[in-house]
Design a protein around this motif. Structure first.
Motif, PDB file in Angstrom:
ATOM      1  N   ILE A  89       0.894  -1.210  -0.146  1.00  0.00           N
ATOM      2  CA  ILE A  89       0.140  -0.037  -0.148  1.00  0.00           C
ATOM      3  C   ILE A  89       0.802   1.138   0.091  1.00  0.00           C
ATOM      4  CG2 ILE A  89      -1.685   1.429   1.310  1.00  0.00           C
ATOM      5  CD1 ILE A  89      -2.836  -1.331   2.472  1.00  0.00           C
ATOM      6  N   SER A  90       1.864   1.239   0.594  1.00  0.00           N
ATOM      7  CA  SER A  90       2.770   2.458   0.739  1.00  0.00           C
ATOM      8  C   SER A  90       3.357   2.715  -0.599  1.00  0.00           C
ATOM      9  CB  SER A  90       4.062   2.136   1.821  1.00  0.00           C
ATOM     10  OG  SER A  90       4.825   3.077   1.656  1.00  0.00           O
ATOM     11  N   GLN A  91       3.836   1.523  -1.495  1.00  0.00           N
ATOM     12  CA  GLN A  91       4.535   1.862  -2.677  1.00  0.00           C
ATOM     13  C   GLN A  91       3.220   2.311  -3.427  1.00  0.00           C
ATOM     14  OE1 GLN A  91       5.839  -1.957  -3.636  1.00  0.00           O
ATOM     15  NE2 GLN A  91       7.904  -1.688  -2.437  1.00  0.00           N
ATOM     16  N   LEU A  92       1.928   1.823  -3.525  1.00  0.00           N
ATOM     17  CA  LEU A  92       0.801   2.336  -4.202  1.00  0.00           C
ATOM     18  C   LEU A  92       0.517   3.795  -3.737  1.00  0.00           C
ATOM     19  CD1 LEU A  92      -1.363  -0.532  -3.985  1.00  0.00           C
ATOM     20  CD2 LEU A  92      -0.517   0.251  -5.959  1.00  0.00           C
ATOM     21  N   VAL A  93       0.793   4.331  -2.725  1.00  0.00           N
ATOM     22  CA  VAL A  93       0.245   5.766  -1.962  1.00  0.00           C
ATOM     23  C   VAL A  93       1.596   6.594  -2.671  1.00  0.00           C
ATOM     24  CG1 VAL A  93       0.223   7.135  -0.462  1.00  0.00           C
ATOM     25  CG2 VAL A  93      -0.950   5.060  -0.360  1.00  0.00           C
ATOM     26  N   GLU A  94       2.757   5.958  -2.560  1.00  0.00           N
ATOM     27  CA  GLU A  94       3.925   6.904  -3.013  1.00  0.00           C
ATOM     28  C   GLU A  94       3.691   7.280  -4.443  1.00  0.00           C
ATOM     29  OE1 GLU A  94       6.990   9.274  -2.289  1.00  0.00           O
ATOM     30  OE2 GLU A  94       5.762   8.187  -0.777  1.00  0.00           O
ATOM     31  N   ALA A  95       3.333   6.283  -5.113  1.00  0.00           N
ATOM     32  CA  ALA A  95       3.103   6.475  -6.583  1.00  0.00           C
ATOM     33  C   ALA A  95       2.333   7.820  -6.963  1.00  0.00           C
ATOM     34  CB  ALA A  95       2.851   5.545  -7.349  1.00  0.00           C
ATOM     35  N   LYS A  96       1.418   7.904  -6.153  1.00  0.00           N
ATOM     36  CA  LYS A  96       0.388   8.796  -6.369  1.00  0.00           C
ATOM     37  C   LYS A  96       0.773  10.193  -5.599  1.00  0.00           C
ATOM     38  CE  LYS A  96      -3.357   6.830  -8.318  1.00  0.00           C
ATOM     39  NZ  LYS A  96      -3.936   7.529  -9.564  1.00  0.00           N
ATOM     40  N   ARG A  97       1.828  10.369  -4.746  1.00  0.00           N
ATOM     41  CA  ARG A  97       2.099  11.373  -3.841  1.00  0.00           C
ATOM     42  C   ARG A  97       2.963  12.481  -4.776  1.00  0.00           C
ATOM     43  NH1 ARG A  97       2.353  12.441   1.466  1.00  0.00           N
ATOM     44  NH2 ARG A  97       1.881  10.392   1.824  1.00  0.00           N
ATOM     45  N   VAL A  98       3.356  12.132  -6.173  1.00  0.00           N
ATOM     46  CA  VAL A  98       3.871  12.900  -6.940  1.00  0.00           C
ATOM     47  C   VAL A  98       3.396  14.384  -6.889  1.00  0.00           C
ATOM     48  CG1 VAL A  98       4.828  13.288  -9.266  1.00  0.00           C
ATOM     49  CG2 VAL A  98       4.981  11.038  -7.952  1.00  0.00           C
ATOM     50  N   LYS A  99       2.075  14.207  -7.067  1.00  0.00           N
ATOM     51  CA  LYS A  99       1.188  15.515  -7.196  1.00  0.00           C
ATOM     52  C   LYS A  99       1.092  16.458  -6.117  1.00  0.00           C
ATOM     53  CE  LYS A  99      -2.345  14.101 -10.735  1.00  0.00           C
ATOM     54  NZ  LYS A  99      -3.751  13.886 -11.090  1.00  0.00           N
ATOM     55  N   VAL A 100       1.094  15.701  -4.850  1.00  0.00           N
ATOM     56  CA  VAL A 100       1.357  16.474  -3.702  1.00  0.00           C
ATOM     57  C   VAL A 100       2.707  17.122  -3.513  1.00  0.00           C
ATOM     58  CG1 VAL A 100       1.124  16.305  -1.075  1.00  0.00           C
ATOM     59  CG2 VAL A 100      -0.456  14.850  -2.719  1.00  0.00           C
ATOM     60  N   ASN A 101       3.892  16.386  -3.861  1.00  0.00           N
ATOM     61  CA  ASN A 101       5.034  16.826  -3.518  1.00  0.00           C
ATOM     62  C   ASN A 101       5.353  17.978  -4.537  1.00  0.00           C
ATOM     63  OD1 ASN A 101       5.574  14.892  -1.663  1.00  0.00           O
ATOM     64  ND2 ASN A 101       6.450  13.580  -3.221  1.00  0.00           N
ATOM     65  N   LYS A 102       4.926  17.888  -5.722  1.00  0.00           N
ATOM     66  CA  LYS A 102       5.005  18.924  -6.746  1.00  0.00           C
ATOM     67  C   LYS A 102       4.223  20.261  -6.262  1.00  0.00           C
ATOM     68  CE  LYS A 102       4.484  20.002 -11.821  1.00  0.00           C
ATOM     69  NZ  LYS A 102       3.765  19.149 -13.056  1.00  0.00           N
ATOM     70  N   ALA A 103       3.265  20.015  -5.556  1.00  0.00           N
ATOM     71  CA  ALA A 103       2.505  21.482  -5.126  1.00  0.00           C
ATOM     72  C   ALA A 103       3.388  21.984  -3.924  1.00  0.00           C
ATOM     73  CB  ALA A 103       1.170  21.209  -4.675  1.00  0.00           C
ATOM     74  N   VAL A 104       3.912  20.995  -3.358  1.00  0.00           N
ATOM     75  CA  VAL A 104       4.323  21.466  -1.863  1.00  0.00           C
ATOM     76  C   VAL A 104       5.784  22.251  -2.500  1.00  0.00           C
ATOM     77  CG1 VAL A 104       5.822  20.998   0.266  1.00  0.00           C
ATOM     78  CG2 VAL A 104       3.657  19.693  -0.194  1.00  0.00           C
ATOM     79  N   LYS A 105       6.580  21.552  -3.261  1.00  0.00           N
ATOM     80  CA  LYS A 105       7.652  22.338  -3.764  1.00  0.00           C
ATOM     81  C   LYS A 105       7.506  23.608  -4.509  1.00  0.00           C
ATOM     82  CE  LYS A 105      10.797  18.187  -4.088  1.00  0.00           C
ATOM     83  NZ  LYS A 105      11.644  17.634  -4.837  1.00  0.00           N
ATOM     84  N   ALA A 106       6.321  23.735  -5.196  1.00  0.00           N
ATOM     85  CA  ALA A 106       5.927  24.825  -5.919  1.00  0.00           C
ATOM     86  C   ALA A 106       5.643  26.130  -4.823  1.00  0.00           C
ATOM     87  CB  ALA A 106       4.806  24.769  -6.849  1.00  0.00           C
ATOM     88  N   GLN A 107       4.856  25.727  -3.890  1.00  0.00           N
ATOM     89  CA  GLN A 107       4.699  26.547  -2.907  1.00  0.00           C
ATOM     90  C   GLN A 107       5.826  27.202  -2.126  1.00  0.00           C
ATOM     91  OE1 GLN A 107       2.569  25.282   0.931  1.00  0.00           O
ATOM     92  NE2 GLN A 107       1.293  27.128   0.702  1.00  0.00           N
ATOM     93  N   LYS A 108       7.008  26.217  -1.979  1.00  0.00           N
ATOM     94  CA  LYS A 108       8.150  26.713  -1.122  1.00  0.00           C
ATOM     95  C   LYS A 108       8.782  27.747  -2.111  1.00  0.00           C
ATOM     96  CE  LYS A 108       9.175  23.173   1.950  1.00  0.00           C
ATOM     97  NZ  LYS A 108      10.208  22.255   2.588  1.00  0.00           N
ATOM     98  N   SER A 109       8.917  27.363  -3.274  1.00  0.00           N
ATOM     99  CA  SER A 109       9.471  28.171  -4.411  1.00  0.00           C
ATOM    100  C   SER A 109       8.823  29.479  -4.415  1.00  0.00           C
ATOM    101  CB  SER A 109       9.498  27.332  -5.703  1.00  0.00           C
ATOM    102  OG  SER A 109      10.117  28.457  -6.540  1.00  0.00           O
ATOM    103  N   LEU A 110       7.672  29.466  -4.564  1.00  0.00           N
ATOM    104  CA  LEU A 110       6.831  30.826  -4.359  1.00  0.00           C
ATOM    105  C   LEU A 110       7.252  31.528  -3.065  1.00  0.00           C
ATOM    106  CD1 LEU A 110       4.911  32.706  -5.728  1.00  0.00           C
ATOM    107  CD2 LEU A 110       2.986  31.358  -4.481  1.00  0.00           C
ATOM    108  N   LYS A 111       7.280  30.950  -1.906  1.00  0.00           N
ATOM    109  CA  LYS A 111       7.666  31.368  -0.534  1.00  0.00           C
ATOM    110  C   LYS A 111       9.237  32.377  -0.685  1.00  0.00           C
ATOM    111  CE  LYS A 111       7.346  32.502   3.561  1.00  0.00           C
ATOM    112  NZ  LYS A 111       8.501  33.058   3.922  1.00  0.00           N
ATOM    113  N   TYR A 112      10.252  31.616  -1.216  1.00  0.00           N
ATOM    114  CA  TYR A 112      11.494  31.980  -1.777  1.00  0.00           C
ATOM    115  C   TYR A 112      11.398  33.383  -2.275  1.00  0.00           C
ATOM    116  CZ  TYR A 112      13.447  27.594   0.082  1.00  0.00           C
ATOM    117  OH  TYR A 112      13.798  26.277   0.644  1.00  0.00           O
ATOM    118  N   LYS A 113      10.623  33.204  -3.349  1.00  0.00           N
ATOM    119  CA  LYS A 113      10.383  34.432  -4.246  1.00  0.00           C
ATOM    120  C   LYS A 113       9.859  35.669  -3.476  1.00  0.00           C
ATOM    121  CE  LYS A 113       8.987  35.512  -9.041  1.00  0.00           C
ATOM    122  NZ  LYS A 113       8.306  35.000 -10.255  1.00  0.00           N
TER     123      LYS A 113
END
Length: 614
Positions: A18-42
């Motif tokens: 299940i962890s592997q199945l969920v991790e495959a789907k977590r890409v969208k969450v991680n992408k959004a988190v990184k985008a928000q952090k990048s915006l905070k830096y800006k």
């Protein structure tokens, strides 16, 4: 949340699956988190830069666009020990002659020593212990300043202590203190000048609440407190002691030996240095007490008489006690100066005259005149222009550094789990790489930097309305950039002043700017006020309020905040969906485990039946 059962029946590692199945789907969450952090830096980078932009816009440029900012004067004085001068904007050039006739001072009263010669006095000592032996109350008046409301009555009696009286004086607005070591009360006005002077006296006939007994008792209280400083009383005492001296001198002239009270007076006068040798008649020379004594002489004599013992003449005792207990009042004075033949008076030692603030510290000597010279401060104008370019260069260099930063391709903000695998120094280096390049090729940054450079390069129209255009450029004032191949990286748009001693690149050049300030200040002021106005207005227009940005903001702060908040919502939604997805798989595996458990139970039952039938 679905019930979670591990693979007891199937033997499968359902947690890992299940962890592997969920991790495959977590890409969208991680992408959004990184985008928000990048915006905070800006956002953080822009906030810092915007502070620099605002500082230049709202301080240096806001002032320099007005000619008044360039009107700088300096004043020199020929005797700075006695006079100092602050030059205001309205000061006129010229040479002035000054005499300091008098200094302003506060009124102050030094009380005489309290009690008898060896008596111990402290703040708790009562007036009755100081010789105040009247019954009933006494009243005195404190006049602090001028006007009807300046009079304050103080009621005292035998139980009143020194500290009680000090507190009463302070309540009237005076400074007051009792010095126990010297057994004296000190009183002073809180401000200098005759309008702030004070008096401590008894009630007089005709005043409200006048009572002759209270007034008489008040006079005795002031004597006991050593604060009677009336000139009338002093003159009376001077007359008395004059009689004593005459009697003593006559006695000494008539007799070869002097004894009794005359001897005590003579010894006290001798100790005070008030004895001289005179012809008492028939060529006989004898020592005699000097007559026509000054106030200082009376003080000396009283001090020595106060120490005497064995006196029998009560009048002499009264005189010595009385004189030594009297206060010494120094009246407040105003400061008086003569400037260019005109006299000015102030309650303070400060005069504000025609743009000059004149502070006087000491009186001038007879015949002395202090010269005050006010002239244009060319150094002040030069320093203001130099400070402007220092601030401008720091900002434009920072903009170029941010805009032309190296690419950080391949570097993304780190997630918490990614940081766990790195050292602190590795994390810091990684994040600095991203932050340094966060405004690379930023369009808002390029807009304001380009417009600032354009204003500085295109020159200033010096023509008045209706006249043909007449442009002047910074280069005509000896102010230039270093050139593309000479200037350091990201400093190609910074300006340097020829002859600037602090600039290693141009310090050896002729100082054209300073020369023009000295010889043609009007042109210098006109050019830089118009240049500052042009740059100020352009920056104001860029930083005006819009639907995407706040006022005085060079970037889309409102838009960025909305984007950041949108990311917060989006991340929450993605996290919820991921949790639902995870729960769904746990539910499926739980159902499978349950089904397999039932199958095993059924199989066991069948086996049991078959075995039992044989």
């Amino acid at each position: 949340m679905a019930m979670r059962i591990s693979g007891l029946m199937s033997g499968m590692d359902t947690e890992t699956i299940i962890s592997q199945l969920v991790e495959a789907k977590r890409v969208k969450v991680n992408k959004a988190v990184k985008a928000q952090k990048s915006l905070k830096y800006k956002q953080d980078a822009w906030k810092t830069l915007n502070t620099q932009i605002n500082k230049l816009h709202r301080s240096a440029l806001s002032n320099m666009r007005f000619e008044s900012a360039f009107i700088k004067k300096t004043t020199k004085v020929s005797n700075s020990n006695k006079v100092s001068v602050i030059t205001g904007d309205g000061a006129m050039n010229g040479v002035h002659s000054l005499q300091v006739n008098n200094l302003a001072q506060s009124g102050n009263l030094t009380g005489g020593k309290l009690g008898k010669y060896d008596q111990k006095i402290n703040g708790d000592t009562k007036l009755s212990e100081l010789g105040y032996d009247v019954s009933g109350k006494g009243t005195i008046v404190v006049e602090n300043g001028t006007g009807e409301n300046s009079r304050t009555p103080i009621v005292i009696d035998e139980s009143t202590t020194v500290n009680d009286f000090i507190g009463a004086l302070r309540s009237t607005g005076l400074n007051a203190n009792f010095d126990e070591a010297n057994r004296r009360i000190f009183v002073a006005s809180k401000a200098a000048g005759t309008e702030n002077d004070f008096k401590i006296r008894t009630y007089a006939a005709g005043e409200a609440m006048y009572d002759s007994t209270e007034a008489a008792n008040g006079a005795k209280a002031l004597q006991a407190l050593g604060l009677d400083y009336s000139e009338g009383y002093k003159n009376e005492l001077k007359s008395d002691i004059g009689s004593f001296i005459q009697n003593a001198n006559a006695s000494m002239a008539a007799n070869s030996a002097v004894s009794g009270d005359d001897a005590y007076i003579f010894n006290a006068a001798k100790a005070a240095g008030l004895v001289q040798t005179v012809d008492v008649g028939g060529g006989v020379m004898k020592e005699q007490i000097r007559t026509n004594l000054s106030d200082e002489d009376y003080d000396k004599l009283a001090k020595e008489m106060y120490k005497q013992t064995g006196l029998t003449n009560q009048a002499i005792w009264d005189w010595t006690d009385g004189w030594s207990e009297r206060g010494r009042k120094m009246d407040a004075t105003d400061a008086v100066i003569t400037l260019d033949g005109v006299e000015y008076t102030s309650s303070r030692n400060t005069f504000e005259i025609n743009g000059l603030t004149i502070n006087v510290n000491a009186k001038t000597d007879p015949g002395e005149s202090i010269t005050i010279t006010t002239e244009d401060d060319t150094n002040g104008i030069y320093d203001m222009i130099k400070d402007f370019f220092k601030e401008y260069n720091a900002l434009i260099n920072q903009m170029d550094k941010l805009y032309y930063a190296d690419s950080a391709k391949g570097f993304e903000p780190l997630l918490d789990e990614e940081k766990d695998a790195m050292s602190d120094s590795e994390i810091e280096e990684w994040e600095e790489k991203i932050k340094d390049s966060i405004l690379r090729k930023d369009t808002s940054l390029n807009t304001i930097a380009s417009e600032m450079k354009r204003i500085m390069m295109e020159g200033v129209n010096m023509a008045e309305d209706g006249e043909p255009e007449k442009k002047m450029y910074l280069s005509q004032f000896g102010i230039n950039t270093l050139g593309y191949f000479i200037a350091p990286e990201n400093e190609k748009n910074a300006y340097h002043i020829d002859g600037d001693s602090d600039d290693e690149n141009t310090s050896g050049n002729a100082d054209k700017l300073k020369s023009m300030i000295a010889n043609d200040p009007d042109t210098v002021v006109k050019f830089f006020t118009r240049l500052s106005k042009n740059l100020y207005e352009e920056m104001t227009d860029i930083m005006k309020h819009t639907d995407y940005s706040s006022a005085y903001t060079a970037y889309d702060d409102i838009k960025m905040k909305k984007e950041y908040d949108d990311y917060t919502v989006k991340i929450k939604e993605l996290e919820d969906k991921l949790a639902d997805y995870e729960d769904k798989w746990y539910a499926k595996f739980a159902a499978m485990e349950t089904a397999m458990a039932k199958m095993q139970q059924n199989a066991s039952a069948v086996t049991s039946l078959l075995g039992g039938g044989m």
